[in-house]
Design an enzyme around this catalytic site. Structure first.
Site, PDB file in Angstrom:
ATOM      1  N   CYS A  79       0.640  -1.169   0.103  1.00 56.98           N
ATOM      2  CA  CYS A  79      -0.044  -0.001  -0.069  1.00 56.98           C
ATOM      3  C   CYS A  79       0.804   1.266  -0.047  1.00 56.98           C
ATOM      4  O   CYS A  79       1.637   1.602  -1.060  1.00 56.98           O
ATOM      5  CB  CYS A  79      -0.983   0.077   1.055  1.00 56.98           C
ATOM      6  N   HIS A 168      -3.606  -5.041   0.367  1.00 63.63           N
ATOM      7  CA  HIS A 168      -3.007  -5.667   1.749  1.00 63.63           C
ATOM      8  C   HIS A 168      -3.331  -7.162   1.923  1.00 63.63           C
ATOM      9  O   HIS A 168      -4.213  -7.803   2.330  1.00 63.63           O
ATOM     10  CB  HIS A 168      -3.988  -5.102   3.067  1.00 63.63           C
ATOM     11  N   GLU A 170      -1.868  -9.233   4.083  1.00 64.60           N
ATOM     12  CA  GLU A 170      -1.813  -9.660   5.380  1.00 64.60           C
ATOM     13  C   GLU A 170      -3.223  -9.736   5.903  1.00 64.60           C
ATOM     14  O   GLU A 170      -3.280 -10.463   7.120  1.00 64.60           O
ATOM     15  CB  GLU A 170      -0.885  -8.641   6.233  1.00 64.60           C
TER      16      GLU A 170
END
Length: 510
Positions: A79, A168, A170
């Site tokens: 990001c 993202h 994660e």
């Protein structure tokens, strides 16, 4: 030595999730503020640049020398990290017409190893207001979404590859995000993925022995997961040179003091139990405000701990059960956070003790602590205990604390916890407890009118306590608990259930 990935934190709310994902892939990693200096060594295998609430176009935005980093190790920008890379290498990042937040469909382009084994299209999670408009010269587009032309890229112009992801990986909602991170670790960073509980224990025992030598360590134990695992690990390393002190502050759960001492005995720990109930009750007399009670409890603990520690000669170290989230929070990227409530920790011990700190678990997340504990042979009933506040029942009794109120709450809490276990619900909630409210209400028991206390039941589901939702316990269960408490605990005639989530409420009432 252990292989390591560094995560440079630019202030993203998701930074800890990156670390947790990497640890689950058996790769050791550390989070450091983006501006902190670090050393390149053979064990450093790669660097990840986190997201951020900032814009790369702000005048005083957070910066990092990505060109210098890529001269040493592979880089993955997530990001903000991807946008910063783009801007520093000559590309264009500009504000979007609207903030893109939530799910998106990602389509990969080409056959780069970062997306090896992934579906051609998959769901990803976006959270950004700026977008990459033009990639720098020499950079290769790796993926797009229907909303943005640049969702992933790579540059092979430096010594090591530089990857960028606008989404993202994660976050749970990025369905193949963990595989992307795995590919970066294995294909780009050449990580061997051998960081396991057994590996950690072996390395820790050696390093603790080298650090402590033949000197003595004193440690305050609470019966909680962190201090129990830390003490057991220290015990493996230095044996009887660890001196544990377990204080009964009069605010523990029913029968907890003796039960925990018995468990410590079975684990072979060198622990002294101290009955200090009267000292704590005296210190708490007349205290009504939550912060006053917390400070009184902390002060009383220091009194007793200092007194007991001075009975042991030759102490050089203070052991603590500090875990990684505590370390991260103490090194916040954007300065100190607002104090919601003071934290009860042994860290406030008198300066005159002049002890060096030893913190065996400071590299671990809570779930990793439990894995280490299991590997060490600590019983599951200790490892799977719900979190319990440092001040104990002292912050679950609203208003002034008395021995009578503690006894009432201990009995009610015992009924609640016991019924949760018998119903198979204890392991399905993250934390549960009872709160004694400072109000009495009218009731009827038999033919008699009563005027007694009210108990609030609290149960939440959570991953790490940072956010929490109230647990949707079955009505039949709540009815059973309510009846049991009212019938068995004289002095309580009303039970209510707290259905507040965090935020806006906190898990504890004080």
């Amino acid at each position: 030595m252990t292989e390591k990935i560094l995560i440079l934190d630019f202030g993203s709310q998701y930074t800890q999730l990156i670390a947790r994902a990497l640890r689950e892939l058996n790769v050791y990693c550390e989070i450091i503020p983006y501006h902190k200096k670090f050393q390149y060594d053979p064990n450093l295998k790669g660097i990840i640049l986190s997201g951020s609430p900032l814009s790369v176009n702000d005048a005083n935005t957070a910066m990092a020398d990505i060109k210098e980093i890529a001269a040493h190790v592979p880089v993955l920008g997530i990001c903000y990290g991807a946008q910063l890379t783009t801007k520093l290498f000559g590309g264009i990042v500009a504000a979007s017409n609207k903030r893109e937040y939530g799910r998106a469909n990602f389509t990969s382009i080409g056959n780069d190893l970062l997306f090896e084994g992934l579906s051609p299209t998959s769901q990803v999670w976006m959270s950004h207001s700026d977008s990459i408009k033009v990639l720098p010269e020499g950079f290769t587009l790796l993926g797009t979404t229907s909303s943005i032309p640049v969702a992933a890229f790579v540059s092979y112009t430096e010594t090591h590859p530089i990857y960028g992801l606008q989404f993202h990986p994660e976050v749970y909602h990025s369905t193949e995000g963990k595989k992307i991170l795995e590919n970066f670790l294995v294909n780009s960073c050449r990580c061997s993925r051998d960081w396991t509980p057994a590996h950690f224990i072996t390395d820790s025992i050696t390093s603790l022995q080298n650090l402590v030598g033949n000197e003595k360590v004193v440690m305050g134990l609470s019966g909680g997961v962190d201090s129990t695992v830390a003490a057991t690990l220290l015990n493996k390393a230095i044996g009887k040179n660890l001196h544990g002190i377990f204080v009964d502050n009069g605010l523990l759960r029913k029968n907890e003091f003796q039960e925990v001492l018995d468990t410590y005995l079975k684990l072979g720990l060198n622990v002294t139990g101290v009955d200090a109930r009267e000292h704590f009750y005296t210190k708490l007399a007349g205290k009504v405000l939550p912060e006053d009670k917390r400070k009184a409890i902390g002060s009383a603990f220091i009194d007793i701990f200092d007194q007991e520690a001075h009975k042991i000669s030759g102490i050089a170290f203070l052991g603590q059960g500090t875990i990684y989230p505590d370390v991260i929070e103490s090194a916040a990227v954007h300065g100190p956070s607002v104090t919601i409530k003071s934290h009860h920790n042994v860290g406030g011990l008198p300066e005159q003790m002049k002890l060096k700190l030893v913190e065996p678990l400071r590299a671990l997340f809570k779930d990793e602590v439990r894995k280490i504990g299991k590997e060490l042979g600590i019983p599951s009933y200790m490892l799977n205990r719900h979190p319990f506040p440092g001040p104990g029942l002292g912050i679950r009794i609203l208003g002034e604390i008395t021995e009578e109120k503690v006894s009432l709450l201990q009995e009610a809490d015992h009924v609640y916890t016991d019924t949760l276990k018998k119903s198979g619900l204890y392991d399905k909630v993250w934390q549960a407890g009872t709160i004694l409210l400072p109000v009495k209400s009218v009731g009827v028991m038999g033919d008699e009118r009563t005027y007694e206390y009210t108990i609030a039941l609290r149960a939440v589901t959570s991953v790490d306590g940072m956010t929490a939702d109230w647990a949707h316990l079955p009505y039949d269960f709540l009815a059973e608990v309510s009846n049991e408490i009212i019938n068995r605990v004289k002095g309580i005639n009303r039970v209510v259930y707290d259905i507040s989530s965090k935020p806006p409420a906190t898990i504890e009432w004080e």
